[in-house]
Design an enzyme around this catalytic site. Structure first.
Site, short mmCIF file in Angstrom:
data_model
loop_
_atom_site.label_atom_id
_atom_site.label_comp_id
_atom_site.label_asym_id
_atom_site.label_seq_id
_atom_site.Cartn_x
_atom_site.Cartn_y
_atom_site.Cartn_z
N PHE A 380 54.94 -87.33 -22.96
CA PHE A 380 54.23 -88.58 -23.26
C PHE A 380 52.78 -88.39 -23.72
O PHE A 380 51.91 -89.21 -23.37
CB PHE A 380 54.29 -89.52 -22.04
CG PHE A 380 55.61 -89.48 -21.32
CD1 PHE A 380 56.77 -89.86 -21.97
CD2 PHE A 380 55.70 -89.00 -20.02
CE1 PHE A 380 58.00 -89.79 -21.34
CE2 PHE A 380 56.92 -88.92 -19.38
CZ PHE A 380 58.08 -89.31 -20.03
N CYS A 381 52.52 -87.34 -24.46
CA CYS A 381 51.13 -87.06 -24.91
C CYS A 381 50.17 -87.03 -23.74
O CYS A 381 48.99 -87.44 -23.87
CB CYS A 381 50.66 -88.09 -25.95
SG CYS A 381 51.63 -88.07 -27.45
N ALA A 382 50.65 -86.57 -22.61
CA ALA A 382 49.80 -86.41 -21.43
C ALA A 382 50.30 -85.15 -20.71
O ALA A 382 50.71 -85.19 -19.55
CB ALA A 382 49.89 -87.64 -20.52
#
Ligand SMILES: Cc1ncc(COP(=O)(O)O)c(C=O)c1O
Length: 454
Positions: A380-382
């Site tokens: 999740f781009c994290a």
């Protein structure tokens, strides 16, 4: 409810009206709520969208505003024709609407950007060269990465809300003299949990620091009020706010922005140009070089107006669906849900989970192919946060994220819980393989080619 009864709509081949959403009468309707999607067994069902955290469907009212604007669409701040004058007014009115939406102070600027990533990069561009930036590693990459590495302090993901405030206070105590900026997310895009924004802002102010709130995930679901929270900037994205027309915004104090070089050199950002000199504009124009995305701004403003009007009903709708989803998933033995602050933390409608014995990619592929449910799987781009959350789950390197919103119904929640229970208990019905397009059923009759629309 059995899977079979859930899939009863499969026999319906014409789009159905948006009964569940219109029946409530109090939450705004979304475009595409009658979308039918194919299943791997040849049937169709209505789409259960659990990916609002990535991009939310367009509001019907947003589409209506855009359609109303198009016949007189023209240039902004560049023409004296009737259409230009009307369009220019809409653009500036959109700025006022966004300003009001986040409770901005009178002299706060609204700069239209492409999305949150663009807004945060714009602020990073304007941060004074000697500033120290403090950011949690739990941020989305858009809030984690734009700052100059040598002057950025990265804090480990907090273990509680109190810990979050303490960590920021400690970092500020140790920060060198000079300007300081604390960057904080409103709601985690991985777990939906809400950070203690006002408390962090209070500590920041006590140490002479400024605060930038990444409201990409918070603003669609909860009121964001700059003045009450006492933050200095807010960044948000239209496409997460049910306005997918390519605009976002950075809202906040003008001094750092006015002191910075224009973000884009070009027309619109200038006051006067000679052969040898340029006088750049100040205010929002300084960082809005080029012809602006006025349709995006109108869409964003229209969404802000609708969301503000229905704020309580939206929150109630989402809280009740989230409680149902969390209760349902908690009753499935093989499901683990992940949290930064613990089960009781306030959160928007996002749940991050894994299923023992199944990869997250397989779970999301099977939810789509066998149940018509759209979720996201991955990091999740994290990446740092997901690594932190999954540290005790060696079986899993990635997770599943279900994020609900205005396009979600109770039936969708029940279908998701039932589907995850079936997957956890008996596994997927089809065989799956990794393909160039991700995990897919080996025998997949679905036509996944996008229809030609122009
Ligand atoms: C918390 C958070 N911040 C920033 C972003 C970046 O948003 P955008 O891709 O619209 O720039 C996202 C996107 O998922 C997000 O969830």
């Amino acid at each position: 409810m059995s899977i079979l009864s859930i899939l009863e709509p499969a026999s319906v081949t014409t789009p159905r009206p948006t009964i569940s959403r219109l029946a409530t009468g109090s939450i705004p309707a979304t475009v595409g709520s009658d979308l039918l999607v194919p299943l791997a067994d040849g049937r169709v069902t209505d789409y259960a969208n659990f990916d609002h955290g990535a991009s939310a469907p367009c509001l019907e009212s947003v589409r209506a505003s855009v359609e109303a604007a198009l016949p007189s669409y023209a240039s902004v701040h560049r023409g004296n024709g009737y259409a230009s004058r009307i369009t220019t007014q809409w653009y500036e009115r959109a700025r006022e609407e966004v300003h009001a939406f986040v409770g901005a102070r009178q002299d706060d600027q609204v700069i239209f950007t492409r999305q949150t990533t663009d807004a945060l990069n714009l602020l990073a561009h304007a941060v004074p060269a000697d500033a120290t930036v403090i950011v949690f590693e739990s941020e989305h990459h858009a809030a984690l990465l734009p700052w100059p590495a040598e002057r950025t302090v990265r804090l480990a993901a907090p273990s509680s809300q109190t810990d979050a405030v303490t960590k920021v206070a400690d970092a500020l105590r140790q920060a060198p003299d000079g300007p300081r900026l604390v960057v904080i997310t409103g709601a985690s895009n991985v777990t939906g949990e809400i950070f203690p924004i006002a408390e962090i802002a209070k500590v920041a102010k006590a140490h002479g620091a400024r605060v930038c709130l990444d409201a990409a995930q918070l603003a669609p679901h909860r009121q964001v009020d700059i003045a009450t929270l006492d933050v200095d900037w807010v960044a948000l994205s239209g496409h997460k706010l049910y306005a997918p027309y390519g605009a976002g915004a950075l809202i906040g104090r003008s001094d750092w922005l006015d002191a910075a070089d224009p973000y884009l050199y070009g027309g619109g950002a200038t006051h006067a140009v000679t052969d040898t000199t340029v006088v750049w504009a100040t205010g929002s124009a300084r960082h809005e070089g080029g012809s602006p995305n006025v349709i995006g701004a109108i869409a964003l403003a229209s969404a802000c107006a609708a969301i503000s009007k229905h704020r309580d009903a939206i929150e109630q709708h989402e809280r009740s669906l989230l409680a149902r989803l969390r209760t349902g998933l908690a009753q499935i033995d093989k499901v683990t849900t992940y949290s930064i602050f613990g089960a009781d933390a306030d959160r928007v409608g996002t749940v991050c989970f894994t299923v023992a014995g199944l990869t997250s990619t397989l779970v999301s592929a099977a939810l789509s192919a066998e149940y018509g449910i759209g979720v996201r799987d991955g990091k999740f781009c994290a990446h740092p946060l997901v690594g932190h959350l999954l540290a005790d789950s060696p079986e899993h390197g990635t997770a599943v994220r279900a994020s609900l919103g205005l396009g979600t119904t109770r039936e969708h929640v029940d279908r998701l819980v039932s589907a995850v229970r079936t997957l956890a208990t008996t596994g997927p019905q089809s065989e799956y393989a990794e393909t160039a397009h991700g995990c897919q059923p080996c025998d997949d009759p679905r036509d996944l080619k996008a229809p030609q629309i122009w």
